[in-house]
Design a protein around this motif. Structure first.
Motif, PDB file in Angstrom:
ATOM      1  N   GLY A 121       0.930  -1.268   0.098  1.00  0.00           N
ATOM      2  CA  GLY A 121      -0.214  -0.432   0.106  1.00  0.00           C
ATOM      3  C   GLY A 121       0.955   1.005  -0.027  1.00  0.00           C
ATOM      4  O   GLY A 121       1.614   1.007  -0.420  1.00  0.00           O
ATOM      5  N   PRO A 122       0.352   2.203   0.686  1.00  0.00           N
ATOM      6  CA  PRO A 122       1.263   3.360   0.841  1.00  0.00           C
ATOM      7  C   PRO A 122       2.520   3.481   1.306  1.00  0.00           C
ATOM      8  O   PRO A 122       1.929   2.870   2.192  1.00  0.00           O
ATOM      9  CB  PRO A 122      -0.170   4.909   1.409  1.00  0.00           C
ATOM     10  N   SER A 123       3.236   4.937   1.226  1.00  0.00           N
ATOM     11  CA  SER A 123       4.355   4.801   1.390  1.00  0.00           C
ATOM     12  C   SER A 123       4.246   6.202   2.826  1.00  0.00           C
ATOM     13  O   SER A 123       3.811   6.713   2.392  1.00  0.00           O
ATOM     14  CB  SER A 123       5.622   5.293   0.305  1.00  0.00           C
ATOM     15  N   VAL A 124       5.168   6.026   3.793  1.00  0.00           N
ATOM     16  CA  VAL A 124       4.974   6.854   4.536  1.00  0.00           C
ATOM     17  C   VAL A 124       6.819   7.048   4.751  1.00  0.00           C
ATOM     18  O   VAL A 124       7.748   6.197   5.067  1.00  0.00           O
ATOM     19  CB  VAL A 124       4.295   6.026   5.890  1.00  0.00           C
ATOM     20  N   VAL A 125       7.288   8.368   5.573  1.00  0.00           N
ATOM     21  CA  VAL A 125       8.524   9.041   5.828  1.00  0.00           C
ATOM     22  C   VAL A 125       7.444  10.700   6.785  1.00  0.00           C
ATOM     23  O   VAL A 125       6.291  11.079   6.391  1.00  0.00           O
ATOM     24  CB  VAL A 125       8.823   9.623   5.014  1.00  0.00           C
ATOM     25  N   ARG A 165       9.780   2.477  13.396  1.00  0.00           N
ATOM     26  CA  ARG A 165       9.854   1.879  14.891  1.00  0.00           C
ATOM     27  C   ARG A 165       8.151   0.881  14.010  1.00  0.00           C
ATOM     28  O   ARG A 165       7.501  -0.504  14.865  1.00  0.00           O
ATOM     29  CB  ARG A 165       8.992   2.708  15.364  1.00  0.00           C
ATOM     30  N   PHE A 166       7.628   0.981  12.837  1.00  0.00           N
ATOM     31  CA  PHE A 166       6.070   0.372  12.278  1.00  0.00           C
ATOM     32  C   PHE A 166       6.955  -1.234  11.828  1.00  0.00           C
ATOM     33  O   PHE A 166       6.176  -1.948  11.173  1.00  0.00           O
ATOM     34  CB  PHE A 166       5.475   1.091  11.794  1.00  0.00           C
ATOM     35  N   GLY A 183       2.941  -1.018   8.897  1.00  0.00           N
ATOM     36  CA  GLY A 183       3.788  -1.259   8.406  1.00  0.00           C
ATOM     37  C   GLY A 183       4.452  -2.848   7.771  1.00  0.00           C
ATOM     38  O   GLY A 183       4.103  -4.005   7.870  1.00  0.00           O
ATOM     39  N   VAL A 184       4.874  -3.104   6.820  1.00  0.00           N
ATOM     40  CA  VAL A 184       4.945  -4.515   6.179  1.00  0.00           C
ATOM     41  C   VAL A 184       6.818  -3.781   5.452  1.00  0.00           C
ATOM     42  O   VAL A 184       6.969  -5.121   6.362  1.00  0.00           O
ATOM     43  CB  VAL A 184       4.256  -4.341   4.757  1.00  0.00           C
ATOM     44  N   THR A 185       7.234  -3.336   5.120  1.00  0.00           N
ATOM     45  CA  THR A 185       8.725  -3.419   5.175  1.00  0.00           C
ATOM     46  C   THR A 185       9.766  -2.005   4.938  1.00  0.00           C
ATOM     47  O   THR A 185       8.640  -1.207   4.511  1.00  0.00           O
ATOM     48  CB  THR A 185       9.041  -4.395   3.537  1.00  0.00           C
ATOM     49  N   PRO A 186      10.827  -1.781   5.304  1.00  0.00           N
ATOM     50  CA  PRO A 186      11.876  -0.636   5.176  1.00  0.00           C
ATOM     51  C   PRO A 186      11.532  -0.503   3.412  1.00  0.00           C
ATOM     52  O   PRO A 186      11.805  -1.428   3.099  1.00  0.00           O
ATOM     53  CB  PRO A 186      13.243  -0.800   6.178  1.00  0.00           C
ATOM     54  N   CYS A 187      11.877   0.902   2.909  1.00  0.00           N
ATOM     55  CA  CYS A 187      11.120   0.855   1.600  1.00  0.00           C
ATOM     56  C   CYS A 187      13.167   0.551   0.858  1.00  0.00           C
ATOM     57  O   CYS A 187      13.975   1.881   1.231  1.00  0.00           O
ATOM     58  CB  CYS A 187      11.418   2.404   1.172  1.00  0.00           C
ATOM     59  N   LEU A 235       9.386   4.214   4.716  1.00  0.00           N
ATOM     60  CA  LEU A 235       8.279   2.724   4.673  1.00  0.00           C
ATOM     61  C   LEU A 235       7.081   2.433   3.994  1.00  0.00           C
ATOM     62  O   LEU A 235       6.442   3.381   3.543  1.00  0.00           O
ATOM     63  CB  LEU A 235       7.560   3.040   5.938  1.00  0.00           C
ATOM     64  N   ILE A 236       6.816   1.347   3.500  1.00  0.00           N
ATOM     65  CA  ILE A 236       5.911   0.375   2.307  1.00  0.00           C
ATOM     66  C   ILE A 236       4.543  -0.011   3.173  1.00  0.00           C
ATOM     67  O   ILE A 236       5.435  -0.549   4.563  1.00  0.00           O
ATOM     68  CB  ILE A 236       6.466  -0.027   1.647  1.00  0.00           C
TER      69      ILE A 236
END
Length: 258
Positions: A121-125, A165-166, A183-187, A235-236
């Motif tokens: 899904g969406p990416s987060v920073v 942290r997620f 959170g799923v995975t670091p990008c 974060l992905i």
């Protein structure tokens, strides 16, 4: 207060972002208008920044109401394309084919879009992450770093690398405007963040300096085992099916949940 500072979608994969005040979560778990369109060559390979620096010559604006894209390149001028129609996508394909010197098609997906990880899904920073990492490079601005990383959700009011942290064992999730985001995975990053988003020129020793500083500033509270290497940032995430169809908005309060 922890909040959504910015929402950005990228209507055409590899091209400019478009900031939104509000955005709906699609049935596929991604954000409306994000990578809704993509360019593929005759062999079925996507045209993007990993493939060519030519994408940095293209400037675009987008009207989500009628899905009209305005695109310009210095030597060709500009044109407008109604990407919501077959005719408009065909015209765009011919124009961008000339820009990228290949036969290509412009395709559309309104359920998930052409994000790199379509099962996610969406990416987060966080804003603080962008500010901190931009500070590692004399010639990089915060907005330039924002455009290099191309995140969907930017969170304000938190410390640098808050998003780390997620992921990992027993990682929490967070909610924004009642929407749960997990959170799923670091990008892991590709070659694109190394380049100036306007010129396409590579910032000298970008990767080396990034790796050195990322390791030195890696948060003690993050799960190191969740990161394959230090050339990661952002974060992905995933939005559960129960929250798809909801809307995120700039200013929504963000809170960490179990």
């Amino acid at each position: 207060m922890t909040h959504i500072e910015r929402l950005t979608v990228y209507p055409v994969k590899a091209l400019d972002g478009h900031d939104r005040d509000r955005v709906r979560v699609l049935p596929g778990g991604t954000l409306a208008h994000d990578r809704e369109f993509a360019m593929f060559d005759a062999d079925g390979d996507v045209v993007n920044g990993k493939r060519t620096t030519r994408v940095h010559d293209v400037r675009t604006d987008y009207d989500p109401d009628d899905r009209t894209l305005t695109a310009t390149v210095p030597e060709m001028g500009g044109d407008r394309f109604a990407l919501g129609t077959d005719e408009g996508r065909d015209r765009a394909a011919a124009w961008f084919g000339e820009v990228f010197d290949c036969d290509l098609s412009v395709v559309r997906d309104t359920e998930t879009g052409y994000v790199d990880r379509r099962e996610m899904g969406p990416s987060v920073v966080s804003t603080a992450t962008l500010e901190t990492v931009a500070g590692w490079f004399d010639e990089v601005t915060v907005d330039g770093m924002r455009r290099r990383l191309r995140a969907n959700i930017e969170v304000g009011g938190v410390e640098p690398f808050w998003e780390d942290r997620f992921v990992g064992a027993d990682a929490p999730a967070f909610e924004a405007g009642g929407v749960r985001i997990e959170g799923v995975t670091p990008c892991g990053r590709c070659v694109v963040p190394e380049r100036d988003p306007d010129t396409g020129e590579t910032t000298a020793e970008f990767r080396e300096r990034f790796l050195e500083r990322r390791e030195a500033t890696f948060p003690a509270w993050a799960d190191r085992d969740a990161f394959d290497h230090f050339y990661t940032l952002m974060l992905i995430a995933r939005v559960p099916e129960s929250d798809r169809g909801a809307t995120l908005a700039v200013g929504d309060v963000v809170k960490t949940v179990s």
